[in-house]
Design an enzyme around this catalytic site. Structure first.
Site, short mmCIF file in Angstrom:
data_model
loop_
_atom_site.label_atom_id
_atom_site.label_comp_id
_atom_site.label_asym_id
_atom_site.label_seq_id
_atom_site.Cartn_x
_atom_site.Cartn_y
_atom_site.Cartn_z
N ASP A 81 1.06 5.29 7.94
CA ASP A 81 0.24 4.12 7.65
C ASP A 81 0.69 3.47 6.34
O ASP A 81 1.28 4.13 5.49
CB ASP A 81 -1.24 4.53 7.54
N ALA A 83 -0.30 1.01 2.81
CA ALA A 83 -1.33 1.07 1.75
C ALA A 83 -1.26 -0.22 0.95
O ALA A 83 -0.24 -0.91 0.95
CB ALA A 83 -1.10 2.28 0.85
N LYS A 94 -6.62 1.53 0.41
CA LYS A 94 -6.31 1.03 1.74
C LYS A 94 -7.49 0.17 2.22
O LYS A 94 -8.55 0.17 1.63
CB LYS A 94 -6.07 2.18 2.73
N GLY A 95 -7.24 -0.55 3.30
CA GLY A 95 -8.34 -1.33 3.88
C GLY A 95 -8.18 -2.83 3.76
O GLY A 95 -9.07 -3.58 4.16
N GLU A 103 -8.67 4.54 9.82
CA GLU A 103 -7.46 5.03 9.12
C GLU A 103 -7.77 6.31 8.35
O GLU A 103 -6.96 7.24 8.31
CB GLU A 103 -6.97 3.96 8.14
N LYS A 121 3.96 -2.12 -3.99
CA LYS A 121 2.63 -1.49 -3.88
C LYS A 121 2.42 -0.38 -4.92
O LYS A 121 1.33 0.16 -5.02
CB LYS A 121 2.44 -0.89 -2.49
#
Ligand code: A5P
Length: 229
Positions: A81, A83, A94-95, A103, A121
């Protein structure tokens, strides 16, 4: 110029082995991992997957990836995933795409959790990116007030002029803290507010590896001590 997100995603997919149950993330970096995994499946690899959002579910199906009903499984072999931010200890925000609850369930139930990001990031401290918090609609104004009492300014997420609704039927509040020096403590405080479902803070203990793609085409696998390698 190389696509840093794609490079990181392809590296992560190289760790996938025959027969694994894979957790699929959401977002523009996870997109490349799903594409690369689709190619492996077309090439004859047998895997199954769990999707962290409706959007990922649709993309995975288009790529020929077999999805399983996650109510029936208790362990994921490996999940991949993106980030929004990664700090020096490998705590995450995250989100940004609103898929944080699924997640988090997937990441926390994976034997191995690979985080794929572009170098942009990486941060020393989390918090420049407003922290997404999923809340239930009931009592939302009070829940938001309680979040503000933790020292942030808040924005109820909107999409196309309406409240953004998650795949779980909830709202997302983006909480600007500026600097988060103790993510675990803040996460516990946020979770203690009735009405909060989950925060976008992911604990470094759950992160197996951070894979960073860089614009020059190189990819680094980060060790928890920092970003030097
Ligand atoms: C989705 O809800 C998010 O957690 C994403 O994984 C995160 O926002 C990173 O997204 P991008 O890969 O699109 O930057």
């Amino acid at each position: 110029m190389m696509d840093a997100k794609k490079q990181a995603a392809e590296k992560a997919v190289s760790f996938i082995q025959e027969g694994m149950l894979i957790g699929l993330g959401t977002g523009s970096t996870a997109y490349w991992a799903i594409q690369a995994l689709g190619e492996k499946v077309k090439g004859g690899m047998h895997i199954t997957a769990v999707a962290s959002s409706v959007a990922t579910e649709e993309l995975a199906k288009q790529c020929g990836i077999t999805l399983v009903d996650f109510t029936q499984h208790t362990q994921i072999d490996l999940s991949i995933d993106g980030a929004d931010e990664v700090d020096a200890q490998h705590n995450l925000i995250k989100g940004g795409g609103g898929a944080l609850l699924r997640e988090k369930i997937i990441a926390y139930n994976s034997k191995s959790f690979l985080v794929i990001v572009s170098e942009t990031k990486l941060v020393h401290y989390l918090g420049k990116f407003p922290l997404p918090v999923e809340i239930v609609p009931f009592g939302a104004a009070l829940t938001i007030k309680n979040l503000q009492a933790l020292g942030c300014t808040t924005q109820l997420r909107q999409k196309e002029g309406k409240d953004f609704i998650t795949d779980n039927g909830n709202l997302v509040v983006d909480c600007a803290f500026e600097t988060i020096k103790e993510p675990e403590i803040l996460d516990a405080k946020i979770r203690s507010i009735p009405g909060v479902v989950v925060s976008g803070l992911f604990d470094h203990n759950k992160v197996s590896q951070v894979i960073v793609g860089r614009e020059n085409g190189s990819v680094s696998l980060l060790i928890p001590e920092g970003f030097g390698c």
